[in-house]
Motif scaffolding. Structure first.
Motif, PDB file in Angstrom:
ATOM      1  N   GLN A   3       0.842  -1.190   0.000  1.00 54.97           N
ATOM      2  CA  GLN A   3       0.000   0.000   0.000  1.00 54.97           C
ATOM      3  C   GLN A   3       0.875   1.236   0.000  1.00 54.97           C
ATOM      4  O   GLN A   3       1.873   1.309   0.715  1.00 54.97           O
ATOM      5  N   ILE A  24      -1.343  -1.211  -4.000  1.00 57.91           N
ATOM      6  CA  ILE A  24      -0.568  -1.229  -5.230  1.00 57.91           C
ATOM      7  C   ILE A  24       0.110  -2.580  -5.388  1.00 57.91           C
ATOM      8  O   ILE A  24       0.562  -3.188  -4.414  1.00 57.91           O
ATOM      9  N   LEU A  39       1.611  -2.268 -13.877  1.00 55.43           N
ATOM     10  CA  LEU A  39       0.927  -2.190 -12.588  1.00 55.43           C
ATOM     11  C   LEU A  39      -0.457  -2.811 -12.714  1.00 55.43           C
ATOM     12  O   LEU A  39      -1.124  -2.672 -13.746  1.00 55.43           O
ATOM     13  N   LEU A  56      -3.484   4.037  -0.965  1.00 58.25           N
ATOM     14  CA  LEU A  56      -3.805   3.241  -2.144  1.00 58.25           C
ATOM     15  C   LEU A  56      -3.109   1.891  -2.126  1.00 58.25           C
ATOM     16  O   LEU A  56      -1.891   1.813  -1.915  1.00 58.25           O
ATOM     17  N   THR A  93      -2.658   5.604 -10.394  1.00 59.00           N
ATOM     18  CA  THR A  93      -1.738   5.309  -9.295  1.00 59.00           C
ATOM     19  C   THR A  93      -0.399   6.011  -9.501  1.00 59.00           C
ATOM     20  O   THR A  93       0.167   6.586  -8.557  1.00 59.00           O
ATOM     21  N   PHE A 137      -0.749   9.626  -8.737  1.00 58.46           N
ATOM     22  CA  PHE A 137      -0.795   9.817  -7.284  1.00 58.46           C
ATOM     23  C   PHE A 137       0.620   9.722  -6.694  1.00 58.46           C
ATOM     24  O   PHE A 137       1.010  10.539  -5.847  1.00 58.46           O
ATOM     25  N   MET A 138       1.394   8.732  -7.156  1.00 59.41           N
ATOM     26  CA  MET A 138       2.756   8.552  -6.639  1.00 59.41           C
ATOM     27  C   MET A 138       3.636   9.754  -6.969  1.00 59.41           C
ATOM     28  O   MET A 138       4.402  10.222  -6.122  1.00 59.41           O
ATOM     29  N   LEU A 158      -6.114   2.168 -14.133  1.00 59.38           N
ATOM     30  CA  LEU A 158      -5.757   2.130 -12.712  1.00 59.38           C
ATOM     31  C   LEU A 158      -4.276   2.451 -12.521  1.00 59.38           C
ATOM     32  O   LEU A 158      -3.903   3.160 -11.581  1.00 59.38           O
TER      33      LEU A 158
END
Length: 234
Positions: A122, A128, A177, A126, A188, A191-192, A184
């Motif tokens: 995580q 992952i 991913l 989120l 992600t 966000f990272m 998705l």
């Protein structure tokens, strides 16, 4: 037997020669630190490419092998890890206290780490997971190495050192991913990269520690190959 000894001595004499592009500074120079900074700035990029005659391996690129990141919320394994960019470093400062046997090197570089990865866990809020190719670009990686040195049988050794680091920015790219779910994965990664500072705090320590260890290892090889009185003139 005598012939073998002569060959060994000749080999040591050849291997112990300071490369032509490195010049030794004088210990009596009132601007000694500045002199050494200039030598590092000029010779460092070539040193980073390796010196086979002295057994010094390349630092750009440098193979870091396998890196394990094992945190309570996130597990990452990086394999076949290769780092590039160290030869483009900029030296910020060098300070040497010969009488006390200590020195500090401060430099900055933009580096890129590429590897195969397996990740599960995580990131902040989120979940992952994934496996594939990884690329991490770090801008303005600032590394400070404080080390002790002493002369043993005419050669410098570095018995211990301490490091610290900080960075200006990091950018992540992970392929495959969530098994290739592009929507998705895109969300992600966004966000990272938006939260890069928090993410890099989880990933960076084992990676940067290994980078610094490799740098120190190659400098130790230089010190072991070239006599101290060729590195610093008295």
């Amino acid at each position: 037997m005598r012939a073998i000894l002569v060959l060994l001595l000749c080999s040591r004499a050849y291997a112990g020669s300071l490369p032509d592009y490195m010049r030794a500074c004088s210990a009596s120079d009132p601007e000694l630190n500045k002199c050494i900074e200039d030598v590092i700035a000029t010779a460092g990029p070539r040193f980073a490419k390796g010196i086979p005659d002295l057994g010094i391996a390349s630092l750009d690129p440098v193979n870091l092998g396998t890196i394990y990141i094992d945190n309570p919320a996130l597990n990452v394994t990086l394999t076949d890890t290769v780092l590039t960019g160290l030869s483009g470093f900029k030296i910020n400062s060098f300070k040497m206290e010969e009488a006390k046997g200590r020195a500090t090197l401060d430099f900055t570089a933009n580096v890129t780490l590429k590897s195969q990865y397996v990740m599960d866990g995580q990131v902040l809020i989120l979940p992952i997971r994934g496996d594939g190719d990884a690329r991490i670009k770090i801008t303005n990686l600032n590394i400070v190495i404080k080390y002790e040195f002493k002369t043993v049988d005419g050669y410098w050794s570095v018995p211990e050192y301490k490091e610290s680091y900080k960075m200006g920015r990091a950018h992540f790219k992970f392929t495959n991913l969530f098994g290739g779910n592009k929507e998705l994965a895109s969300l992600t990664l966004q966000f990272m990269n938006d939260n890069w500072s928090t993410i890099i705090d989880e990933i960076a320590p084992p990676a940067v520690t290994q980078i610094i260890r490799r740098c120190v290892d190659e400098v130790r090889k230089l010190f072991a190959a070239v006599p101290a009185d060729q590195l610093l003139l008295h």
